[in-house]
Structures are given as structure tokens and as C-alpha cells.
Design an enzyme around this catalytic site. Structure first.
Site, PDB file in Angstrom:
ATOM      1  N   PRO A  14      29.986  35.497  33.514  1.00 32.67           N
ATOM      2  CA  PRO A  14      31.069  34.513  33.500  1.00 32.67           C
ATOM      3  C   PRO A  14      32.418  35.056  33.942  1.00 32.67           C
ATOM      4  CG  PRO A  14      30.374  35.083  31.270  1.00 32.67           C
ATOM      5  CD  PRO A  14      29.361  35.662  32.208  1.00 32.67           C
ATOM      6  N   ASN A  15      33.120  34.220  34.674  1.00 34.47           N
ATOM      7  CA  ASN A  15      34.493  34.461  35.151  1.00 34.47           C
ATOM      8  C   ASN A  15      34.593  35.481  36.282  1.00 34.47           C
ATOM      9  OD1 ASN A  15      35.833  32.632  33.319  1.00 34.47           O
ATOM     10  ND2 ASN A  15      35.291  34.078  31.710  1.00 34.47           N
TER      11      ASN A  15
ATOM     12  N   ARG B  53      41.791  36.972  39.232  1.00 30.13           N
ATOM     13  CA  ARG B  53      41.775  37.080  37.773  1.00 30.13           C
ATOM     14  C   ARG B  53      42.330  38.429  37.330  1.00 30.13           C
ATOM     15  NH1 ARG B  53      36.376  38.463  34.286  1.00 30.13           N
ATOM     16  NH2 ARG B  53      37.315  38.103  32.255  1.00 30.13           N
TER      17      ARG B  53
ATOM     18  N   TYR C 117      41.182  43.995  36.827  1.00 34.44           N
ATOM     19  CA  TYR C 117      39.888  43.885  37.504  1.00 34.44           C
ATOM     20  C   TYR C 117      39.935  44.183  39.007  1.00 34.44           C
ATOM     21  CZ  TYR C 117      38.512  41.758  33.110  1.00 34.44           C
ATOM     22  OH  TYR C 117      38.249  41.550  31.774  1.00 34.44           O
TER      23      TYR C 117
ATOM     24  N   ASN D 127      26.654  42.803  35.337  1.00 32.30           N
ATOM     25  CA  ASN D 127      27.919  42.784  34.608  1.00 32.30           C
ATOM     26  C   ASN D 127      27.897  41.495  33.802  1.00 32.30           C
ATOM     27  OD1 ASN D 127      30.479  42.561  33.588  1.00 32.30           O
ATOM     28  ND2 ASN D 127      31.508  43.161  35.486  1.00 32.30           N
TER      29      ASN D 127
ATOM     30  N   ALA E 291      32.016  38.692  29.356  1.00 33.40           N
ATOM     31  CA  ALA E 291      32.254  38.661  27.906  1.00 33.40           C
ATOM     32  C   ALA E 291      30.953  38.548  27.095  1.00 33.40           C
ATOM     33  CB  ALA E 291      33.199  37.514  27.562  1.00 33.40           C
TER      34      ALA E 291
ATOM     35  N   GLU F  73      24.045  48.431  33.346  1.00 35.37           N
ATOM     36  CA  GLU F  73      25.156  47.569  32.920  1.00 35.37           C
ATOM     37  C   GLU F  73      26.443  48.103  33.545  1.00 35.37           C
ATOM     38  OE1 GLU F  73      25.573  47.727  28.661  1.00 35.37           O
ATOM     39  OE2 GLU F  73      27.560  46.838  28.694  1.00 35.37           O
TER      40      GLU F  73
ATOM     41  N   HIS G 180      30.715  47.553  34.149  1.00 36.84           N
ATOM     42  CA  HIS G 180      31.991  46.891  33.849  1.00 36.84           C
ATOM     43  C   HIS G 180      33.049  47.439  34.781  1.00 36.84           C
ATOM     44  CE1 HIS G 180      30.227  45.088  30.380  1.00 36.84           C
ATOM     45  NE2 HIS G 180      29.726  46.262  30.076  1.00 36.84           N
TER      46      HIS G 180
ATOM     47  N   ARG H  74      40.175  49.179  25.929  1.00 38.36           N
ATOM     48  CA  ARG H  74      40.829  47.870  25.847  1.00 38.36           C
ATOM     49  C   ARG H  74      40.792  47.336  24.407  1.00 38.36           C
ATOM     50  NH1 ARG H  74      38.664  44.080  30.334  1.00 38.36           N
ATOM     51  NH2 ARG H  74      40.517  42.917  29.669  1.00 38.36           N
TER      52      ARG H  74
HETATM   53  C1  DQA Z   1      34.101  43.009  32.029  1.00 33.93           C
HETATM   54  C2  DQA Z   1      34.694  43.367  30.655  1.00 33.93           C
HETATM   55  C3  DQA Z   1      34.501  42.238  29.668  1.00 33.93           C
HETATM   56  O1  DQA Z   1      35.080  42.574  28.409  1.00 33.93           O
HETATM   57  C4  DQA Z   1      35.173  40.965  30.163  1.00 33.93           C
HETATM   58  O2  DQA Z   1      34.929  39.901  29.272  1.00 33.93           O
HETATM   59  C5  DQA Z   1      34.757  40.612  31.547  1.00 33.93           C
HETATM   60  C6  DQA Z   1      34.646  41.677  32.546  1.00 33.93           C
HETATM   61  C7  DQA Z   1      34.429  44.072  33.099  1.00 33.93           C
HETATM   62  O3  DQA Z   1      33.815  44.017  34.155  1.00 33.93           O
HETATM   63  O4  DQA Z   1      35.303  44.917  32.891  1.00 33.93           O
HETATM   64  O5  DQA Z   1      34.590  39.446  31.890  1.00 33.93           O
HETATM   65  O6  DQA Z   1      32.700  42.928  31.911  1.00 33.93           O
END
Ligand code: DQA
Length: 149
Positions: free
Chosen positions: A10-11, A18, A23, A75, A78, A99, A101, A108
Site C-alpha cells: 500500500p501507498n 510521497r 522514500y 515491500n 505498513a 522483505e 523497505h 523511525r
Molecule cells: C516502508 C516502511 C513502512 O513503515 C511504511 O508504512 C511504508 C514503506 C518502506 O519501504 O520504508 O509504506 O515499507
């Protein structure tokens, strides 16, 4: 040619716009292009998918083995921090999963320090920005080669 499934949660469709200070400024499409290009160099075909919904991500993971993928890079956004459903689905998958990020989740907010996904994946890469996806692809390429798949 071995195939690798890259799942963005998501996102992550908003990348570039964003919170770029966290990011980065690359869009998801640019990241996917770089990963696919490295895949070509490494002899891997990379399929990239993005979803904002937990169920769609779970369906993609469940189908990964049946569809003949050799590894999964994800990835989970959240969902990383609370989706037991994605965790269980990865635990049931007999493929290596990495995984990724973009940000260093351990540097963070406290709620990001815990990944419920990490205990069931092969490895985790956190904090290298978009480079993390390329590192993950190199890792799975080595593993696929070592296992002769
Ligand atoms: C994330 C880190 C997560 O905490 C966050 O909710 C994201 C992006 C990252 O790529 O750093 O959406 O996965």
C-alpha cells in the site's frame, strides 16, 4: 529463464510524490524499470505488481509457486507491522522471500520497529532506498543459481 515476483504494498504507488525526504524521488515505475533491467543482466524475468489491498497481496503470494516463480521480493508497506495474514501466507510459501523497505524502519517511529513479516522471510533489506530492490534481486539470483533452479 527463472522468474521473480516483485510485490509492492500500500501507498507505494505514490512513490516520487510521497514524503520524498524519506522514500526518495524515484517513481514506482522508475524503480520497476531498474529492477527489470538488472533482471535482464542476471538472466531473470521480473514481474512487478502493486496493490493497496491486503487480500490482493495475499492472492499474489499464494499464486506465486503455482505460477512458477522462483522467488518473491516484497515491500509490504505498513502491512509489515501488523498483517498476520500476509505473514501466514508467506510462512506457507515454499519459495525464498526477501522483505525490502526503502527507509530504515528501525530508525523511525517505534511502531515501525517491529516487522511481523521478518521471522518468516529468507532475509530483510531496510534503509538503502531503491537500491534495496536491486540488492534483493542480486541475492535471489545467487540463491536460484546455487540451487540450480
Ligand atoms: C516502508 C516502511 C513502512 O513503515 C511504511 O508504512 C511504508 C514503506 C518502506 O519501504 O520504508 O509504506 O515499507
Amino acid at each position: 529463464m527463472a522468474r521473480v515476483l516483485l510485490i509492492h504494498g500500500p501507498n507505494l504507488n505514490l512513490l516520487g510524490r510521497r514524503e520524498p525526504e524519506i522514500y526518495g524521488t524515484l517513481t514506482l515505475e522508475e524503480i520497476n524499470r531498474r529492477v527489470r533491467e538488472l533482471g535482464e543482466e542476471l538472466g531473470l524475468e521480473v514481474k512487478c505488481v502493486q496493490s493497496n489491498s491486503e487480500g490482493t497481496i495475499i492472492d499474489a503470494i499464494q499464486e506465486a509457486a503455482a505460477e512458477g516463480f522462483a522467488a518473491v521480493i516484497i515491500n509490504p508497506g505498513a502491512y509489515t507491522h501488523y498483517s498476520y495474514a500476509i505473514r501466514d501466507c508467506i510462512a506457507a510459501l515454499s519459495l525464498p522471500v526477501v522483505e525490502v523497505h526503502l527507509s530504515n524502519i528501525y530508525a523511525r517511529e517505534e511502531f515501525r520497529h517491529r516487522s511481523v513479516i521478518a521471522p518468516v522471510v529468507w532475509g530483510q533489506i531496510s534503509g538503502f532506498g531503491a537500491l534495496g530492490y536491486l540488492l534483493a534481486l542480486r541475492a535471489v539470483a545467487e540463491k536460484i543459481k546455487a540451487e540450480g533452479r
